[in-house]
Enzyme design. Structure first.
Site, PDB file in Angstrom:
ATOM      1  CD1 TRP A  91      -1.887  -2.259   1.989  1.00 17.32           C
ATOM      2  CD2 TRP A  91      -2.849  -1.506   0.112  1.00 17.32           C
ATOM      3  NE1 TRP A  91      -2.823  -3.184   1.587  1.00 17.32           N
ATOM      4  CE2 TRP A  91      -3.420  -2.759   0.454  1.00 17.32           C
ATOM      5  CE3 TRP A  91      -3.292  -0.847  -1.032  1.00 17.32           C
ATOM      6  CZ2 TRP A  91      -4.413  -3.357  -0.331  1.00 17.32           C
ATOM      7  CZ3 TRP A  91      -4.290  -1.441  -1.802  1.00 17.32           C
ATOM      8  CH2 TRP A  91      -4.830  -2.666  -1.452  1.00 17.32           C
TER       9      TRP A  91
ATOM     10  CE  LYS B  96      -8.201  -2.314   5.248  1.00 18.39           C
ATOM     11  NZ  LYS B  96      -8.229  -3.626   4.641  1.00 18.39           N
TER      12      LYS B  96
ATOM     13  CG  ASP C  20      -3.057   3.945   4.229  1.00 14.37           C
ATOM     14  OD1 ASP C  20      -4.086   3.795   4.910  1.00 14.37           O
ATOM     15  OD2 ASP C  20      -2.796   3.251   3.220  1.00 14.37           O
TER      16      ASP C  20
HETATM   17  N1  PMP Z   1      -4.101   1.080   2.637  1.00 17.21           N
HETATM   18  C1  PMP Z   1      -4.095   0.030   3.464  1.00 17.21           C
HETATM   19  C2  PMP Z   1      -3.145   0.018   4.626  1.00 17.21           C
HETATM   20  C3  PMP Z   1      -4.975  -1.044   3.242  1.00 17.21           C
HETATM   21  O1  PMP Z   1      -4.972  -2.091   4.069  1.00 17.21           O
HETATM   22  C4  PMP Z   1      -5.869  -0.979   2.145  1.00 17.21           C
HETATM   23  C5  PMP Z   1      -6.891  -2.053   1.878  1.00 17.21           C
HETATM   24  N2  PMP Z   1      -6.616  -3.312   2.271  1.00 17.21           N
HETATM   25  C6  PMP Z   1      -5.805   0.128   1.300  1.00 17.21           C
HETATM   26  C7  PMP Z   1      -4.931   1.144   1.583  1.00 17.21           C
HETATM   27  C8  PMP Z   1      -6.726   0.244   0.107  1.00 17.21           C
HETATM   28  O2  PMP Z   1      -7.958   0.581   0.568  1.00 17.21           O
HETATM   29  P1  PMP Z   1      -9.246   0.796  -0.363  1.00 17.21           P
HETATM   30  O3  PMP Z   1      -9.661  -0.553  -0.829  1.00 17.21           O
HETATM   31  O4  PMP Z   1     -10.225   1.444   0.567  1.00 17.21           O
HETATM   32  O5  PMP Z   1      -8.848   1.679  -1.484  1.00 17.21           O
END
Ligand code: PMP
Length: 358
Positions: A102, A194, A170
């Site tokens: 991520w 989450k 994030d």
């Molecule tokens: N950042 C992190 C730390 C994540 O765990 C995730 C999703 N697993 C995301 C970003 C992406 O999130 P989204 O699907 O809401 O775009």
């Protein structure tokens, strides 16, 4: 119906009472006779939902003056671009700390907008540790982006060291899992699915004085200022996801707030990591000092054992334990709403499996 514990990384487990209250609201919300799914976002009932959700975010996290709380759409993934679009001038610089999939996606998007300095990375060991944040960050950078919890690799920043730049974080997979000092952050973002709600909304907390300095024209839907002016209702918001957020926030407050939650999260993760460390067949994949309290990653010795453990877990109502493909093995996501009962059930399964197969 058999009790099933959801260990999935997200969409994830939420408090049982949140599921029940959401079901009620889908039938009739606030004695209106209308389902919350069909109500106008401009109605007084839904405006009250938004107002209370924002107030609870501020209260639980202790958000200081000068910050705005927004409920947006597009997931955390849209924030990968919205953050640099709004904060990083074309001739400016931003620091990114590369701690996983991520974080890498976030820095990739930022490169479309300005100069990105990757100041530290743990890609050399498949992101199984946190590289730390160097003290000599470029003085002309505008922010330092971190992923506070690496959902896939099971590592988590235990604290945020003092640095010369505002953090942009994030916090998709550990928001509201512990107290934080919001004043260290220029911006915090988190997809809801989450620790907060169902997918649909993305929480953003932004220091308002950082806005309006990027020197570019920003399309309205991507402009934090426009969403601030529109009080998160510039366009039709994902009402159900914001309502579920509100219910979870109320539950968080009732449960004792973030200090109590952090203690509970430490106790849950401690018990699970102990069981893994004391087993013969299972090994944790993350560096011990960097272990996440939210996503516990571990492996076993052969593909056959892996299959056999997943079968046992399924039999016992332990769902969503298969690890992400980039780590393999297993991942137990034990977010705020996972009760100790779920941890105990998983620990028993690990111990029984160990006795039967080691
Ligand atoms: N950042 C992190 C730390 C994540 O765990 C995730 C999703 N697993 C995301 C970003 C992406 O999130 P989204 O699907 O809401 O775009």
């Amino acid at each position: 119906m058999k009790k099933v514990f959801n260990f999935s990384a997200g969409p994830a487990i939420l408090p049982t009472e949140v599921f029940e209250q959401t079901a009620d609201a889908c039938r009739s919300f606030s004695k209106s006779g209308l389902s919350i799914l069909e109500m106008s976002h401009r109605s007084k009932e839904i405006i009250a939902v938004m107002d209370e959700a924002i107030a609870l975010v501020k209260e639980l996290l202790g958000v200081p003056q000068g910050y705005q709380v927004l409920f947006l759409q597009g997931g955390a993934s849209l924030q990968f671009s919205m953050v640099p679009y709004n904060l990083l001038p074309q001739t400016g610089k931003a620091v990114y700390i590369d701690t996983g999939v991520w974080a890498k996606k976030a820095s990739k998007e930022a490169k479309l907008f300005g100069d990105v300095v990757v100041a530290a990375s743990s890609s050399d060991k498949n992101y199984n540790y946190l590289p730390g944040i160097p003290q000599n960050l470029p003085a002309d950078a505008v922010y330092c982006h971190v992923t506070s919890n690496n959902t896939i690799f099971g590592t988590q920043m235990s604290h945020f060291p003092k640095i010369s730049l505002p953090y942009v974080a994030d916090m998709s997979s550990d928001i509201f899992s512990r107290p934080i000092d919001v004043s260290q952050f220029g911006l915090i973002y988190a997809g809801a699915q989450k620790n907060l709600a169902c997918a649909g909304t993305t929480l953003v907390i932004v220091r308002e004085d950082l806005l309006g300095k990027a020197g570019r024209t920003i399309p309205s839907m991507l402009d934090y200022k426009i969403h601030i002016e529109g009080e998160s209702m510039f366009n039709t918001p994902p009402v159900i996801s914001i309502y579920v957020s509100l219910l979870t926030l109320r539950w968080l407050k009732k449960t004792g707030g973030l200090v109590a939650l952090e203690q509970h999260n430490k106790a849950k993760a401690g018990k699970l990591y102990d069981a893994i460390d004391n087993s013969k067949l299972f090994t944790g994949t993350a560096n011990k000092a960097d272990r996440s309290l939210m996503n516990v990653t571990f492996v076993t010795q052969t593909p056959e054992l892996e299959e056999a453990f997943l079968a046992l877990a399924k039999e016992r109502g332990l769902d969503g334990l298969k690890g992400h493909r980039s780590v393999g093995g297993f991942r137990a996501s034990i977010y705020n709403a996972m009760p100790m009962e779920g941890i105990d059930a998983l620990v028993s399964a690990l111990q029984d499996f160990d006795r039967a197969h080691a």
